[in-house]
Design a protein around this motif. Structure first.
Motif, PDB file in Angstrom:
ATOM      1  N   MET A   1       0.816  -1.195   0.000  1.00 21.64           N
ATOM      2  CA  MET A   1       0.000   0.000   0.000  1.00 21.64           C
ATOM      3  C   MET A   1       0.865   1.266   0.000  1.00 21.64           C
ATOM      4  O   MET A   1       0.574   2.212  -0.726  1.00 21.64           O
ATOM      5  CB  MET A   1      -0.948  -0.033   1.206  1.00 21.64           C
ATOM      6  CG  MET A   1      -1.820   1.167   1.322  1.00 21.64           C
ATOM      7  SD  MET A   1      -2.963   1.268  -0.063  1.00 21.64           S
ATOM      8  CE  MET A   1      -3.939   2.621   0.414  1.00 21.64           C
ATOM      9  N   ALA A   2       1.911   1.264   0.823  1.00 22.12           N
ATOM     10  CA  ALA A   2       2.789   2.441   0.898  1.00 22.12           C
ATOM     11  C   ALA A   2       3.476   2.680  -0.447  1.00 22.12           C
ATOM     12  O   ALA A   2       3.643   3.825  -0.874  1.00 22.12           O
ATOM     13  CB  ALA A   2       3.817   2.266   2.001  1.00 22.12           C
ATOM     14  N   ARG A   3       3.847   1.579  -1.096  1.00 18.90           N
ATOM     15  CA  ARG A   3       4.508   1.712  -2.396  1.00 18.90           C
ATOM     16  C   ARG A   3       3.581   2.365  -3.417  1.00 18.90           C
ATOM     17  O   ARG A   3       3.996   3.175  -4.235  1.00 18.90           O
ATOM     18  CB  ARG A   3       4.959   0.328  -2.864  1.00 18.90           C
ATOM     19  CG  ARG A   3       5.719   0.331  -4.157  1.00 18.90           C
ATOM     20  CD  ARG A   3       6.099  -1.094  -4.545  1.00 18.90           C
ATOM     21  NE  ARG A   3       6.789  -1.097  -5.801  1.00 18.90           N
ATOM     22  CZ  ARG A   3       8.051  -1.442  -5.957  1.00 18.90           C
ATOM     23  NH1 ARG A   3       8.758  -1.827  -4.927  1.00 18.90           N
ATOM     24  NH2 ARG A   3       8.617  -1.421  -7.148  1.00 18.90           N
ATOM     25  N   LYS A   4       2.310   2.009  -3.336  1.00 18.11           N
ATOM     26  CA  LYS A   4       1.319   2.571  -4.255  1.00 18.11           C
ATOM     27  C   LYS A   4       1.162   4.084  -4.004  1.00 18.11           C
ATOM     28  O   LYS A   4       1.068   4.863  -4.943  1.00 18.11           O
ATOM     29  CB  LYS A   4      -0.014   1.856  -4.046  1.00 18.11           C
ATOM     30  CG  LYS A   4      -1.027   2.083  -5.116  1.00 18.11           C
ATOM     31  CD  LYS A   4      -2.282   1.280  -4.791  1.00 18.11           C
ATOM     32  CE  LYS A   4      -2.843   0.676  -6.030  1.00 18.11           C
ATOM     33  NZ  LYS A   4      -4.058  -0.087  -5.788  1.00 18.11           N
ATOM     34  N   VAL A   5       1.155   4.480  -2.749  1.00 15.35           N
ATOM     35  CA  VAL A   5       1.029   5.895  -2.398  1.00 15.35           C
ATOM     36  C   VAL A   5       2.258   6.663  -2.883  1.00 15.35           C
ATOM     37  O   VAL A   5       2.135   7.752  -3.463  1.00 15.35           O
ATOM     38  CB  VAL A   5       0.840   6.072  -0.875  1.00 15.35           C
ATOM     39  CG1 VAL A   5       0.959   7.529  -0.465  1.00 15.35           C
ATOM     40  CG2 VAL A   5      -0.498   5.496  -0.436  1.00 15.35           C
ATOM     41  N   VAL A   6       3.434   6.091  -2.675  1.00 14.49           N
ATOM     42  CA  VAL A   6       4.670   6.744  -3.131  1.00 14.49           C
ATOM     43  C   VAL A   6       4.670   6.868  -4.650  1.00 14.49           C
ATOM     44  O   VAL A   6       5.038   7.911  -5.199  1.00 14.49           O
ATOM     45  CB  VAL A   6       5.914   5.960  -2.636  1.00 14.49           C
ATOM     46  CG1 VAL A   6       7.186   6.457  -3.297  1.00 14.49           C
ATOM     47  CG2 VAL A   6       6.030   6.051  -1.126  1.00 14.49           C
ATOM     48  N   TYR A   7       4.227   5.810  -5.333  1.00 16.09           N
ATOM     49  CA  TYR A   7       4.167   5.839  -6.793  1.00 16.09           C
ATOM     50  C   TYR A   7       3.252   6.964  -7.273  1.00 16.09           C
ATOM     51  O   TYR A   7       3.638   7.786  -8.105  1.00 16.09           O
ATOM     52  CB  TYR A   7       3.697   4.498  -7.367  1.00 16.09           C
ATOM     53  CG  TYR A   7       3.325   4.598  -8.827  1.00 16.09           C
ATOM     54  CD1 TYR A   7       4.312   4.722  -9.792  1.00 16.09           C
ATOM     55  CD2 TYR A   7       1.998   4.627  -9.237  1.00 16.09           C
ATOM     56  CE1 TYR A   7       3.982   4.855 -11.139  1.00 16.09           C
ATOM     57  CE2 TYR A   7       1.653   4.758 -10.566  1.00 16.09           C
ATOM     58  CZ  TYR A   7       2.660   4.870 -11.519  1.00 16.09           C
ATOM     59  OH  TYR A   7       2.328   5.012 -12.839  1.00 16.09           O
ATOM     60  N   TRP A   8       2.017   6.990  -6.768  1.00 19.60           N
ATOM     61  CA  TRP A   8       1.063   7.970  -7.269  1.00 19.60           C
ATOM     62  C   TRP A   8       1.427   9.393  -6.855  1.00 19.60           C
ATOM     63  O   TRP A   8       1.212  10.341  -7.622  1.00 19.60           O
ATOM     64  CB  TRP A   8      -0.363   7.621  -6.844  1.00 19.60           C
ATOM     65  CG  TRP A   8      -0.927   6.559  -7.732  1.00 19.60           C
ATOM     66  CD1 TRP A   8      -1.184   5.265  -7.404  1.00 19.60           C
ATOM     67  CD2 TRP A   8      -1.247   6.701  -9.122  1.00 19.60           C
ATOM     68  NE1 TRP A   8      -1.653   4.594  -8.513  1.00 19.60           N
ATOM     69  CE2 TRP A   8      -1.706   5.444  -9.574  1.00 19.60           C
ATOM     70  CE3 TRP A   8      -1.191   7.749 -10.018  1.00 19.60           C
ATOM     71  CZ2 TRP A   8      -2.107   5.231 -10.881  1.00 19.60           C
ATOM     72  CZ3 TRP A   8      -1.590   7.535 -11.331  1.00 19.60           C
ATOM     73  CH2 TRP A   8      -2.048   6.288 -11.737  1.00 19.60           C
ATOM     74  N   ALA A   9       1.992   9.563  -5.679  1.00 21.38           N
ATOM     75  CA  ALA A   9       2.416  10.906  -5.247  1.00 21.38           C
ATOM     76  C   ALA A   9       3.547  11.419  -6.136  1.00 21.38           C
ATOM     77  O   ALA A   9       3.503  12.554  -6.631  1.00 21.38           O
ATOM     78  CB  ALA A   9       2.845  10.883  -3.783  1.00 21.38           C
ATOM     79  N   SER A  10       4.558  10.582  -6.352  1.00 20.07           N
ATOM     80  CA  SER A  10       5.691  11.014  -7.178  1.00 20.07           C
ATOM     81  C   SER A  10       5.272  11.203  -8.637  1.00 20.07           C
ATOM     82  O   SER A  10       5.673  12.173  -9.284  1.00 20.07           O
ATOM     83  CB  SER A  10       6.853  10.020  -7.077  1.00 20.07           C
ATOM     84  OG  SER A  10       6.475   8.741  -7.545  1.00 20.07           O
ATOM     85  N   THR A  11       4.446  10.319  -9.141  1.00 22.41           N
ATOM     86  CA  THR A  11       3.987  10.434 -10.526  1.00 22.41           C
ATOM     87  C   THR A  11       3.112  11.666 -10.703  1.00 22.41           C
ATOM     88  O   THR A  11       3.255  12.409 -11.681  1.00 22.41           O
ATOM     89  CB  THR A  11       3.219   9.166 -10.950  1.00 22.41           C
ATOM     90  OG1 THR A  11       4.065   8.027 -10.763  1.00 22.41           O
ATOM     91  CG2 THR A  11       2.780   9.236 -12.397  1.00 22.41           C
ATOM     92  N   GLY A  12       2.218  11.897  -9.758  1.00 22.49           N
ATOM     93  CA  GLY A  12       1.341  13.063  -9.843  1.00 22.49           C
ATOM     94  C   GLY A  12       2.109  14.373  -9.814  1.00 22.49           C
ATOM     95  O   GLY A  12       1.856  15.270 -10.626  1.00 22.49           O
ATOM     96  N   LEU A  13       3.065  14.482  -8.901  1.00 21.87           N
ATOM     97  CA  LEU A  13       3.861  15.714  -8.822  1.00 21.87           C
ATOM     98  C   LEU A  13       4.722  15.906 -10.065  1.00 21.87           C
ATOM     99  O   LEU A  13       4.832  17.016 -10.597  1.00 21.87           O
ATOM    100  CB  LEU A  13       4.741  15.687  -7.568  1.00 21.87           C
ATOM    101  CG  LEU A  13       4.001  15.858  -6.240  1.00 21.87           C
ATOM    102  CD1 LEU A  13       4.942  15.606  -5.067  1.00 21.87           C
ATOM    103  CD2 LEU A  13       3.376  17.240  -6.150  1.00 21.87           C
ATOM    104  N   ALA A  14       5.319  14.820 -10.534  1.00 21.63           N
ATOM    105  CA  ALA A  14       6.152  14.912 -11.737  1.00 21.63           C
ATOM    106  C   ALA A  14       5.305  15.314 -12.944  1.00 21.63           C
ATOM    107  O   ALA A  14       5.706  16.177 -13.734  1.00 21.63           O
ATOM    108  CB  ALA A  14       6.863  13.584 -11.996  1.00 21.63           C
ATOM    109  N   CYS A  15       4.143  14.716 -13.087  1.00 21.40           N
ATOM    110  CA  CYS A  15       3.278  15.037 -14.229  1.00 21.40           C
ATOM    111  C   CYS A  15       2.749  16.463 -14.141  1.00 21.40           C
ATOM    112  O   CYS A  15       2.626  17.147 -15.162  1.00 21.40           O
ATOM    113  CB  CYS A  15       2.138  14.036 -14.326  1.00 21.40           C
ATOM    114  SG  CYS A  15       2.705  12.410 -14.877  1.00 21.40           S
ATOM    115  N   LEU A  16       2.468  16.926 -12.934  1.00 21.01           N
ATOM    116  CA  LEU A  16       2.040  18.310 -12.762  1.00 21.01           C
ATOM    117  C   LEU A  16       3.135  19.263 -13.244  1.00 21.01           C
ATOM    118  O   LEU A  16       2.854  20.236 -13.957  1.00 21.01           O
ATOM    119  CB  LEU A  16       1.715  18.562 -11.296  1.00 21.01           C
ATOM    120  CG  LEU A  16       1.052  19.876 -10.948  1.00 21.01           C
ATOM    121  CD1 LEU A  16      -0.312  19.989 -11.632  1.00 21.01           C
ATOM    122  CD2 LEU A  16       0.890  19.996  -9.448  1.00 21.01           C
ATOM    123  N   ALA A  17       4.371  18.973 -12.895  1.00 21.27           N
ATOM    124  CA  ALA A  17       5.494  19.798 -13.348  1.00 21.27           C
ATOM    125  C   ALA A  17       5.674  19.697 -14.861  1.00 21.27           C
ATOM    126  O   ALA A  17       5.984  20.692 -15.523  1.00 21.27           O
ATOM    127  CB  ALA A  17       6.769  19.373 -12.627  1.00 21.27           C
TER     128      ALA A  17
END
Length: 129
Positions: A1-17
């Motif tokens: 579960m933590a890995r999924k949160v880290v994935y989506w948080a990092s992907t979301g921030l990167a894609c926003l940038a």
């Protein structure tokens, strides 16, 4: 579960940038001057202004594993070059921003679920929670 949160948080921030690169297409003085100061031709600004948001969309969509690999590779190459270019042309600590974004992209790449990998097998997909 933590890995999924880290994935989506990092992907979301990167894609926003990466979506922020749409500002390259506006032709604002600051963006044009930044590319000129680094010694880059203005048509590179247009190419990156189109390619980075497309890469962000590819990274967010399900499927397209091969296209995701290319998006990660292209974004990584662009950010490595942006870090080096910023370090050499800007001075100061401005090079930290593209390096931080590169780190986010790396975290996204290495924490992505098996269903978003090119080498996903039936066993990998069955083991996914």
């Amino acid at each position: 579960m933590a890995r999924k949160v880290v994935y989506w948080a990092s992907t979301g921030l990167a894609c926003l940038a990466l979506f922020g690169s749409l500002s390259y297409l506006t032709g604002s003085e600051q963006v044009v001057a930044g590319f000129a100061k680094a010694g880059y031709p203005q048509h590179l600004r247009i190419v990156l202004g189109i390619a980075k948001p497309i890469a962000a969309v590819v990274l967010l969509l399900p499927g397209f594993a091969l296209l995701k690999e290319w998006a990660y590779a292209g974004v990584t190459f662009a950010l490595v070059m942006a870090t080096i270019s910023s370090y050499l042309s800007e001075g100061g600590a401005k090079w930290i921003l593209p390096l931080a974004l590169l780190t986010l992209v790396g975290v996204s790449y290495f924490t992505r679920p098996p269903s978003r990998r090119l080498s996903a097998t039936k066993h990998d997909l069955a083991a996914q929670p």
